[in-house]
Enzyme design. Sequence first.
Site, PDB file in Angstrom:
ATOM      1  N   SER A  19      -3.227 -15.393 -11.596  1.00  0.00           N
ATOM      2  CA  SER A  19      -2.193 -15.945 -10.715  1.00  0.00           C
ATOM      3  C   SER A  19      -2.549 -15.648  -9.265  1.00  0.00           C
ATOM      4  CB  SER A  19      -0.816 -15.340 -11.040  1.00  0.00           C
ATOM      5  OG  SER A  19      -0.813 -13.944 -10.775  1.00  0.00           O
ATOM      6  N   SER A 146      -4.946  -5.413   2.259  1.00  0.00           N
ATOM      7  CA  SER A 146      -3.659  -5.904   2.755  1.00  0.00           C
ATOM      8  C   SER A 146      -3.476  -5.465   4.201  1.00  0.00           C
ATOM      9  CB  SER A 146      -2.516  -5.328   1.903  1.00  0.00           C
ATOM     10  OG  SER A 146      -1.250  -5.626   2.456  1.00  0.00           O
ATOM     11  N   TYR A 159       2.118   1.925  -1.710  1.00  0.00           N
ATOM     12  CA  TYR A 159       1.264   0.747  -1.539  1.00  0.00           C
ATOM     13  C   TYR A 159       0.418   0.877  -0.277  1.00  0.00           C
ATOM     14  CZ  TYR A 159       0.013  -4.228  -1.412  1.00  0.00           C
ATOM     15  OH  TYR A 159      -0.665  -5.421  -1.386  1.00  0.00           O
ATOM     16  N   LYS A 163      -3.622   1.043  -0.110  1.00  0.00           N
ATOM     17  CA  LYS A 163      -4.401   0.028   0.598  1.00  0.00           C
ATOM     18  C   LYS A 163      -5.180   0.636   1.775  1.00  0.00           C
ATOM     19  CE  LYS A 163      -3.504  -3.543  -1.957  1.00  0.00           C
ATOM     20  NZ  LYS A 163      -4.562  -4.221  -2.731  1.00  0.00           N
ATOM     21  N   THR A 194       3.136 -15.602  -3.193  1.00  0.00           N
ATOM     22  CA  THR A 194       2.732 -15.256  -4.556  1.00  0.00           C
ATOM     23  C   THR A 194       3.885 -14.496  -5.215  1.00  0.00           C
ATOM     24  OG1 THR A 194       1.817 -13.080  -4.013  1.00  0.00           O
ATOM     25  CG2 THR A 194       0.349 -14.980  -3.727  1.00  0.00           C
TER      26      THR A 194
END
Length: 279
Positions: A19, A146, A159, A163, A194
Amino acid sequence: MYEAMDYEERVVWITGASSGIGEALALRMAERGARLVLSARNQAELERVASACDHKGATGTFVLTLDIADHAALKGKADQVLEHFGHIDFLLNNAGVSQRSFCIDTAFTVYEQMFNINVLGQIALTQAVLPAMVNRGEGHIAVTASVAGKVGAPQRTGYCAAKHAVMGFFDALRTEVASDGIRVTTITPGFIRTNVAVNALNSAGEPTGKEDPHIADGMDVGECAQAIMEGFASGLPEIAVGSGFEMDLVKSRQEDPIGTFQLLASLAAQLREAQQSLS
């Protein structure tokens, strides 16, 4: 910095290919005649993407399910790809998961998941693939990092930490393997449309199931993939892609770190107030 790659008959392995950005990049690679290895946990979705890639012009697709957090199994997965295609030209480390919770509320296991999936999984797979590339004297390794790898944002402590670690690892790796003929590209997307927010983990480590309005209004994933492909073609070692205010945060973090911190602290206060109003 790097010469453009001709993807015709090249073996391109994409994780997180079921995806989002991974799927969109697989379709772009297929249009250029690549031979694709598509990996994620969802076999059915991978088969769907593989069928679409075949129709787009891929010169071979190999569906290989894997769990990027199962680090011990990744060497065996790399061996399967090498047995199937003989070599690997391009590894795109795209698998990952985000987070939406304040640190004070977050179970420590969520931080472990952030690093096992977003950092250690990418490192383990890269280590599994790298020797074969070095032996051939060529190869390309890329990672989807990111903007969160550049700027600290509220409700994303795990997160952002992961990253930032990804950016550091692959920036350092780039220096080590340049003389071996290996390219290393970091990709820093901003808000891309997304399911990353829907799949993001809450404080207990479960998917939030909730959309993020910034992501819902973000760049179309196909447009994102096209921009990344153009970055590859231009030989960029780092590809920033996005169209919203988040892309300005990277620059403002450098030029006005105090102002940027105050802006994000204000955002955190708003999010905390909204959370408390629902409890």
